[in-house]
Design an enzyme around this catalytic site. Structure first.
Site, PDB file in Angstrom:
ATOM      1  CG  HIS A  54      -2.360  -0.952   0.947  1.00 20.55           C
ATOM      2  ND1 HIS A  54      -3.303  -0.185   0.482  1.00 20.55           N
ATOM      3  CD2 HIS A  54      -2.042  -1.966   1.570  1.00 20.55           C
ATOM      4  CE1 HIS A  54      -4.064  -1.736   0.057  1.00 20.55           C
ATOM      5  NE2 HIS A  54      -3.611  -2.420   0.821  1.00 20.55           N
ATOM      6  CG  ASP A  56      -0.291  -4.848  -8.818  1.00 21.70           C
ATOM      7  OD1 ASP A  56       0.466  -5.092  -8.462  1.00 21.70           O
ATOM      8  OD2 ASP A  56      -1.704  -5.249  -8.384  1.00 21.70           O
TER       9      ASP A  56
HETATM   10 MG    MG Z   1      -5.666  -7.083  -9.248  1.00 24.67          MG
END
Ligand code: MG
Ligand code: ADP
Length: 432
Positions: free
Chosen positions: A47, A198
């Protein structure tokens, strides 16, 4: 003892054959090309990508494969072996924010975003089949694996049509641009507000290494990670608890962080304590400064959530990442390196549980039981509220740890967990 459910990655050749067959079954002819991109597990730095922090993910052996052939009529037809619904078609010129309300948004959003960013001249039609062994919605980034394999496909088709066009996938700089397009697709077409870790790891990973990604500018550094040589392994526990980022919890935390960054006049909260890996501040100081700002009453604090706790997590997590980087910079890892890494992982989990409040009972049980069963450290990984945990374990104890977690889940009536073993693998690529 009951069998554990291990989700091992398929061998590449078999997986290529599977996606080719899915394409043939659906469209009735051979696909022109096949591409793949990996899911990921984040070692540490949770995060904080959207707070301009440094994250340390690695690409999994588990990948999403796409088989593709161009079409000349401007229509995109998409099918997935993981999705039970019918093959969906959409005209390239109908792709727009808010206009695609199924999973194909993760596919068709990508060429749309590439064109918006000037990386493609036009969105051409295509037939696309998808087949993945990245667990969906498990916090292991099946969404980025899908986007990134599609990005490589459209990059290659465009260069195939125009020999003067440079293949973006050929350089890290080009892959960084493709990552930007994938992020834009996920944010604007799929409507998921992710921070960029990601897509960066899926497109820019390097086999055998964790990638540190400085999310202020997406600069990366490779950190070799040879756990096997140290007799260790990284056990991923897919809790299979329903993960629900969409009920506004994620958005609330982002809004809190954005409001604090505005109030501080800093673009990134991470810069309150570090500049890259240089430590220049202190968590308590920053929190005290925030208290002054908040008590002056001039900023609006969103939601009922205590933003002070959010700030404490973001800043302390950034410092844990910096400590991790320095651990690996210190030279050949020793037993001390690994036990310290374990401590940092476990401290990260405590911060995500107590301050950021994004864990859930399944994640907390997985971490606690893994530690009791001998893990050197463990933490939730990914967005939280379900999804996966990761545990650093001695290779010989991996099964015992997994069994302990499985038993603990069964006795609490949780879903049966699945297990993966994570090793750092390659980034998105064409398959031949
Ligand atoms: Mg995802
Ligand atoms: P994660 O990225 O952690 O797996 P997300 O919620 O971000 O979780 O993304 C999961 C979603 O991505 C799925 O619900 C689905 O819409 C889409 N998706 C990913 N991979 C596939 C696939 N192979 N087939 C169909 N849809 C997929």
């Amino acid at each position: 003892m009951t069998e554990l459910v291990w989700k091992t990655a398929q061998e590449t050749g078999a997986h290529v054959a599977r996606v080719r067959q899915a394409f043939i079954d659906e469209f009735g002819y051979e696909p022109a090309r096949v591409f793949s991109a990996p899911g990921r597990v984040n070692l540490i730095g949770e995060h904080i990508d959207y707070n301009g922090g440094i994250v340390m993910p690695l690409a999994l052996p588990h990948r999403t494969f796409v088989a593709i052939s161009p079409r000349t009529d401007g229509v995109l037809r998409v099918t997935s072996t993981q999705d039970g619904s019918e093959t969906t078609g959409i005209a390239a010129d109908a792709i727009a924010p808010g206009a695609v309300d199924s999973w194909i948004a993760y596919v068709v959003g990508v060429p749309w975003a590439m064109r918006e960013l000037g990386l493609l001249d036009e969105v051409t039609g295509a037939d696309i089949a998808v087949d993945s062994d990245v667990p969906l919605g498990a916090g292991l980034s099946s969404s980025a694996a899908l986007e990134c394999s599609v990005a490589l496909a459209f990059d290659a088709l465009a260069s195939g049509n125009d020999s003067s066009r440079q293949l973006l996938a050929a350089t890290d700089e080009g892959r960084k641009k493709l990552a930007t397009a994938c992020i834009k697709a996920e944010n604007e077409i799929a409507g998921a507000n992710t921070g960029g870790m990601d897509q960066s790891i899926s497109l820019r990973a390097s086999q055998g290494s964790v990638l540190t990604i400085d999310c202020r500018d997406f600069a990366t550094t490779k950190v070799p990670l040879d756990l096997a040589a140290a007799g260790l392994s990284l056990l991923v526990i897919d809790t299979r608890a329903p993960h629900q980022l969409n009920d506004g919890q994620y958005a609330k935390r982002r809004a809190g962080c954005d409001a604090m960054a505005d109030a501080f006049g800093e673009k990134f909260l991470s810069s309150l304590v570090t500049d890259g890996t240089e430590v220049k501040g202190d968590v308590d100081d920053a929190v005290a400064r925030w208290r002054e700002i908040a008590s002056a009453g001039e900023v609006e604090v969103p939601g009922e959530y205590t933003v002070e706790a959010l700030l404490r997590h973001v800043l302390s997590e950034q410092l844990r990442v910096v400590e991790t980087i320095k651990l690996f910079e210190a030279g050949e890892p020793t037993a001390g390196t690994w036990s310290k890494l374990g401590e940092l992982l476990t401290a990260s989990h405590a911060s995500l549980r107590d301050d950021y409040q994004v864990t859930c009972p399944e994640l907390d049980v997985a971490v606690d039981v893994a530690l009791e069963a001998g893990a050197l450290g463990a933490r939730m990984t990914g967005g939280g509220f379900g999804g996966s945990a990761v545990a650093l374990v001695r290779a010989g104890e991996q099964d015992a740890v997994a069994h302990a977690v499985r038993e603990a889940f069964a006795s609490r009536g949780f879903n049966e967990p699945h297990f993966l073993s994570a090793t750092p693998e390659e980034s998105a690529r064409e398959e031949f």
